[in-house]
Write an enzyme that holds these catalytic residues in place. Structure first.
Site: not given
Length: 159
Positions: A46, A48-50
């Protein structure tokens, strides 16, 4: 009830993404005898996660370990295959991926969120914690949509 500083991690099963395939681990046992920087993301791959969360821990891995962290663990309500692929695509050998495919860990620590508005279903919230010998010593839970207190940079300031 949400887990708090001073609480032990729950006795639930997570799945470790390994080169040899998925390996079941008991969370309470896995975190015994070591100091772990644990961070949770709503989902692998996703935005922000990546783009920010995982890369921050990859970039700061040596600094975290120089402050006494034995292991850096990422968790998400994804399966071990997705977590392994995410680490291969964006992570490093310094990050251990523990899949929470059914959301049992997120539920047990009281840190779930409803991502059904985005087609994600029930997920784990974005947070980080320092776990020392199975006990939470720091807990940083993000407000919905935020990314600051669960970052590697913030955690470094707590160690």
């Amino acid at each position: 009830m949400t887990i708090s500083v001073g609480d032990k991690l729950p006795d639930v099963t997570l799945v470790k993404a390994t080169e040899n395939g998925p390996e079941q681990v008991n969370a309470a046992e896995y975190f015994k005898g070591k100091k772990v920087a644990l961070f949770s993301v709503p989902g692998a791959f996703t935005p922000t996660c990546s783009a920010r969360h995982l890369p921050g821990y990859v970039e700061k891995a040596d600094e975290l370990k120089s402050k006494g962290v034995d292991e850096i663990v990422a968790t998400a309500v994804n399966d071990a295959f997705v977590m392994g692929a995410w680490n291969n695509a964006s992570g490093s050998n310094e990050i251990t991926m523990l899949a929470d495919g059914n959301g049992d860990f997120a539920e047990a620590v009281g840190l779930t969120m409803d991502g059904s508005g985005f087609g994600l279903g029930k997920r784990g919230q974005r947070y980080s914690m320092v776990v020392d010998d199975g006990v939470v010593t720091q807990l940083n839970v993000e407000q919905p949509g935020d990314f600051s207190v669960s970052s590697a940079e913030h955690m470094l300031g707590q160690l």
